[in-house]
Design a protein around this motif. Structure first.
Motif, PDB file in Angstrom:
ATOM      1  N   SER A   1       8.032   5.967 -11.618  1.00  0.00           N
ATOM      2  CA  SER A   1       7.061   5.102 -10.946  1.00  0.00           C
ATOM      3  C   SER A   1       7.068   3.682 -11.500  1.00  0.00           C
ATOM      4  O   SER A   1       6.401   2.805 -10.930  1.00  0.00           O
ATOM      5  CB  SER A   1       5.647   5.683 -11.084  1.00  0.00           C
ATOM      6  OG  SER A   1       5.290   5.780 -12.458  1.00  0.00           O
TER       7      SER A   1
ATOM      8  N   LEU B   1       0.840  -1.202   0.000  1.00  0.00           N
ATOM      9  CA  LEU B   1       0.000   0.000   0.000  1.00  0.00           C
ATOM     10  C   LEU B   1       0.871   1.246   0.000  1.00  0.00           C
ATOM     11  O   LEU B   1       0.589   2.208  -0.738  1.00  0.00           O
ATOM     12  CB  LEU B   1      -0.913  -0.010   1.224  1.00  0.00           C
ATOM     13  CG  LEU B   1      -1.821   1.215   1.402  1.00  0.00           C
ATOM     14  CD1 LEU B   1      -2.730   1.388   0.196  1.00  0.00           C
ATOM     15  CD2 LEU B   1      -2.639   1.087   2.681  1.00  0.00           C
TER      16      LEU B   1
ATOM     17  N   GLN C   1      -6.377  -2.844  -3.302  1.00  0.00           N
ATOM     18  CA  GLN C   1      -5.188  -2.078  -3.665  1.00  0.00           C
ATOM     19  C   GLN C   1      -5.221  -1.519  -5.087  1.00  0.00           C
ATOM     20  O   GLN C   1      -4.789  -0.386  -5.320  1.00  0.00           O
ATOM     21  CB  GLN C   1      -3.950  -2.957  -3.453  1.00  0.00           C
ATOM     22  CG  GLN C   1      -2.626  -2.267  -3.708  1.00  0.00           C
ATOM     23  CD  GLN C   1      -2.133  -2.484  -5.123  1.00  0.00           C
ATOM     24  OE1 GLN C   1      -2.448  -3.510  -5.728  1.00  0.00           O
ATOM     25  NE2 GLN C   1      -1.395  -1.536  -5.648  1.00  0.00           N
ATOM     26  N   PRO C   2      -5.768  -2.225  -6.097  1.00  0.00           N
ATOM     27  CA  PRO C   2      -5.824  -1.623  -7.436  1.00  0.00           C
ATOM     28  C   PRO C   2      -6.694  -0.373  -7.532  1.00  0.00           C
ATOM     29  O   PRO C   2      -6.569   0.392  -8.495  1.00  0.00           O
ATOM     30  CB  PRO C   2      -6.396  -2.758  -8.311  1.00  0.00           C
ATOM     31  CG  PRO C   2      -6.085  -4.012  -7.564  1.00  0.00           C
ATOM     32  CD  PRO C   2      -6.181  -3.639  -6.129  1.00  0.00           C
TER      33      PRO C   2
ATOM     34  N   MET D   1       1.980   6.633  -6.867  1.00  0.00           N
ATOM     35  CA  MET D   1       0.933   7.527  -7.355  1.00  0.00           C
ATOM     36  C   MET D   1       1.267   8.991  -7.085  1.00  0.00           C
ATOM     37  O   MET D   1       1.160   9.835  -7.987  1.00  0.00           O
ATOM     38  CB  MET D   1      -0.395   7.158  -6.690  1.00  0.00           C
ATOM     39  CG  MET D   1      -1.577   8.016  -7.094  1.00  0.00           C
ATOM     40  SD  MET D   1      -3.112   7.417  -6.354  1.00  0.00           S
ATOM     41  CE  MET D   1      -2.719   7.530  -4.600  1.00  0.00           C
TER      42      MET D   1
ATOM     43  N   ILE E   1       4.572  -3.741  -8.261  1.00  0.00           N
ATOM     44  CA  ILE E   1       3.994  -2.401  -8.374  1.00  0.00           C
ATOM     45  C   ILE E   1       4.919  -1.484  -9.163  1.00  0.00           C
ATOM     46  O   ILE E   1       4.470  -0.711 -10.025  1.00  0.00           O
ATOM     47  CB  ILE E   1       3.715  -1.841  -6.966  1.00  0.00           C
ATOM     48  CG1 ILE E   1       2.556  -2.597  -6.327  1.00  0.00           C
ATOM     49  CG2 ILE E   1       3.398  -0.347  -7.025  1.00  0.00           C
ATOM     50  CD1 ILE E   1       2.341  -2.273  -4.878  1.00  0.00           C
TER      51      ILE E   1
ATOM     52  N   GLU F   1      -6.068   4.640  -6.023  1.00  0.00           N
ATOM     53  CA  GLU F   1      -6.084   5.983  -6.599  1.00  0.00           C
ATOM     54  C   GLU F   1      -7.508   6.454  -6.872  1.00  0.00           C
ATOM     55  O   GLU F   1      -7.858   7.602  -6.596  1.00  0.00           O
ATOM     56  CB  GLU F   1      -5.272   5.999  -7.894  1.00  0.00           C
ATOM     57  CG  GLU F   1      -5.197   7.379  -8.544  1.00  0.00           C
ATOM     58  CD  GLU F   1      -4.323   7.389  -9.781  1.00  0.00           C
ATOM     59  OE1 GLU F   1      -4.162   8.454 -10.381  1.00  0.00           O
ATOM     60  OE2 GLU F   1      -3.802   6.303 -10.147  1.00  0.00           O
TER      61      GLU F   1
ATOM     62  N   SER G   1       2.179   1.699  -3.466  1.00  0.00           N
ATOM     63  CA  SER G   1       1.170   2.258  -4.374  1.00  0.00           C
ATOM     64  C   SER G   1       1.017   3.761  -4.170  1.00  0.00           C
ATOM     65  O   SER G   1       0.938   4.533  -5.143  1.00  0.00           O
ATOM     66  CB  SER G   1      -0.174   1.559  -4.163  1.00  0.00           C
ATOM     67  OG  SER G   1      -0.081   0.187  -4.457  1.00  0.00           O
TER      68      SER G   1
END
Length: 600
Positions: A180, A162, A549-550, A169, A267, A553, A165
């Motif tokens: 990224s 997390l 998690q996906p 982001m 990721i 954002e 991610s």
């Protein structure tokens, strides 16, 4: 113990440790070699599907693959052939791609090693920040209250995938500070190193922060203060003394940054060794899997030897001569805010659980997908329109019970194996190299996917941090003067165990276990996410993080709610142990010099 005696006993000890490493490494490589035959599925079918997912192979094609790969010969023939080729510098060719294995593994190992070094820098920096206050105050004899370790618990509870991610982001996509995706240069290492290093540093720093007061409480510290030595020198010596007991925790951390960083590597699209091993295990591509496992074993053994040498250098001749002073923590009063912290965390967690239990966690409403928090859904909904508050509440008991059971079993195994400091050291170094995901694949091949199969897989590798800690603390305690005095007065093994050895190990072991509770939840979740553990639609906290998690954002509330619950759980468990610590029975009398008090 004299220098001659210590040196005479050192050689057998090294032989036993080396034998432990050899036996453990052989057993691990043999278990990996059996994976295609234990999986219950045809290895030829798995290999063909890894080559082409859309292919529907015929029996003739499967037979041809079995014959070409020699699958009918059995695992021992393959293992012997691979070892024979390895002696010539040939690790074989991939069953899936047909390319040589050694260049793939070498490239992935270099990438993972570089990432590990960057993550270790972050780990050291975070650990220094967590323990800086205690180090500063203790060196100046101003450490008047204990610490609950709440900040370290919150940081240690951060899910690495997390955090990865969010960093990708915010710092990668929105701000454009660092890449990224991919592995193109030093800048590509920054974000994944932060994602891996911050939780690990918080864990190491929390353990160090709890060990420092005992070092400042030793008689040498009071004597040095009385002689007017500068606080900086006292701080360095106390850090050296406390670090020797915490340093073994770097062994599972180092290997975890290489073999266990699969989610972070995915990721950021990093071609590391953990990702290579996982993909090879899923495809049952045996040559790269065996070579990657051997690389991890060699890394673990090398890291273990380096850490052991550093510990002995930090402790110096006192360890060899049996003249170490015992580390006894001072009787510091609890922080005044501790009851409020415990009460607020318990109330918030209880409110979430009770409110969630009144709702249906399995009700699917496709018209209410990814809704933000509202009066109808206080924590929002997930990608299927299920109420997150309901899933959080219903998953609380299962999450806490499984994590506590796994942690308790792992700590007990670590305590038992760590007491065998001679042979257990080699075993710990090798087993700590086995990623939990690979252990999950091996266990699931025998038991099938289930929550208890995942729990067994985590226990299979989760005891290593506790064994390393137990071994280090027992080695220091056995070299202390008061233990030798007890032996000279006729104390037997049972008395030494009850009155000296266990009291020196159990408090630190308990704090370590509680700091690792959130990590256990997340490891179980990663196994469930790969289909090896808890199966959907079970509402388990770690699984909520993995499956949402996906959407971090697009709908950040889907991951913030379970992450906050996990942080509350971590703070509650860590702060709860602080309530059981000793407090001074009386305050020092007026006029008493600070150097004469028992708590610095």
């Amino acid at each position: 113990m004299s220098v001659t005696t210590a040196g005479a006993r050192g050689l057998p000890t090294r032989w036993r440790a080396g034998a432990g490493r050899a036996v453990a490494a052989t057993a691990l490589l043999t278990a990996v070699a059996f994976l295609p035959w234990l999986s219950g599925t045809d290895p030829a079918l798995t290999v063909l599907r890894a080559r082409s997912a859309e292919q529907d192979p015929t029996p003739a094609q499967l037979a041809a693959v079995r014959e070409r790969l020699g699958l009918d010969e059995g695992p021992f023939v393959h293992l012997g052939g691979w070892l024979e080729g390895l002696a010539r510098g040939d690790a074989g060719t991939s069953w899936v791609s047909g390319e040589p294995v050694l260049p793939q593994v070498t490239t992935a190992f270099v990438v993972s090693l570089t990432l590990m070094l960057g993550a270790l820098v972050v780990t050291a920096a975070v650990a220094a920040l967590v323990s800086a206050r205690t180090l500063y105050l203790g060196s100046r004899q101003r450490l008047l209250r204990g610490r609950a370790g709440v900040g370290a618990a919150v940081l240690a509870a951060l899910p690495k995938f997390l955090l990865a991610s969010l960093l990708a982001m915010v710092c990668g996509v929105w701000l454009g500070w660092f890449p990224s995706q991919g592995w193109t240069g030093p800048a590509s290492m920054v974000l994944p190193a932060l994602a891996l290093g911050v939780p690990s540093g918080a864990m190491i720093g929390g353990l160090l922060d709890q060990a420092l007061p005992a070092a400042f409480h030793e008689s040498w510290a009071r004597t040095w203060r009385a002689y007017g030595l500068p606080p900086g020198r006292i701080a360095r010596t106390a850090l050296r003394r406390a670090l020797s007991g915490v340093l073994p925790q770097l062994l599972p951390t180092v290997v975890g940054l290489v073999g266990g960083a699969v989610a972070v590597e995915k990721i950021f699209n990093i071609p590391g060794l953990g990702r290579l091993a996982l993909e090879a295990a899923i495809a049952q591509d045996l040559p790269p899997l065996q070579t990657a496992t051997l690389a991890l074993v060699l890394l673990g053994v090398g890291a273990g030897l380096v850490i052991q040498a550093l510990r002995r250098a930090l402790l110096g001749p006192a360890l060899r001569d049996g003249a170490l002073p015992a580390l006894h923590p001072p009787a510091l009063p609890r922080p005044r805010s501790l009851p409020w912290i415990i009460g607020c965390c318990a109330l918030a967690l209880l409110t979430l659980v009770v409110a969630g239990l009144l709702r249906d966690p399995l009700h699917v409403d496709t018209a209410a997908r990814l809704l933000p928090p509202s009066a109808d859904h206080p924590l929002g909904t997930d990608a299927l329109g299920r109420d997150l508050l309901a899933r959080l509440g219903h998953g609380a008991l299962r999450t806490a019970s499984v994590a506590l059971a796994v942690t308790a079993v792992s700590a007990l195994l670590g305590l038992l194996i760590g007491t065998a400091t001679q042979a257990g050291a080699g075993l710990t170094e090798v087993v700590s190299t086995l990623p939990a995901v690979l252990a999950g694949l091996l266990v699931t091949a025998v038991t099938g996917p289930s929550v208890w199969g995942a729990a067994c897989a985590v226990c299979l590798v989760g005891w290593t941090p506790y064994a390393a800690q137990t071994s280090a603390l027992l080695e220091q305690e056995r070299a202390s003067g008061h233990l030798l005095a007890s032996v000279s007065f006729g104390a037997g093994p049972g008395y030494l165990l009850r009155h000296h050895l266990l009291p020196a190990v159990l408090p630190a072991l308990l704090r370590n276990a509680l700091l690792r509770l959130p990590t256990t939840v997340l490891v179980l979740a990663s196994l469930g996410f790969l289909g090896l553990g808890e199966q959907p639609p079970t509402p388990e906290w770690g699984r909520l993080l993995s499956e949402n998690q996906p959407y971090a954002e697009l709908a950040p509330w889907t991951v913030l709610a379970p992450a906050a619950a996990l942080a509350l759980f971590a703070v509650l468990t860590v702060a709860g142990t602080a309530t059981g610590r000793r407090t001074p029975s009386r305050r020092p009398a007026r006029g008493t010099s600070p150097g004469s008090t028992s708590g610095a």
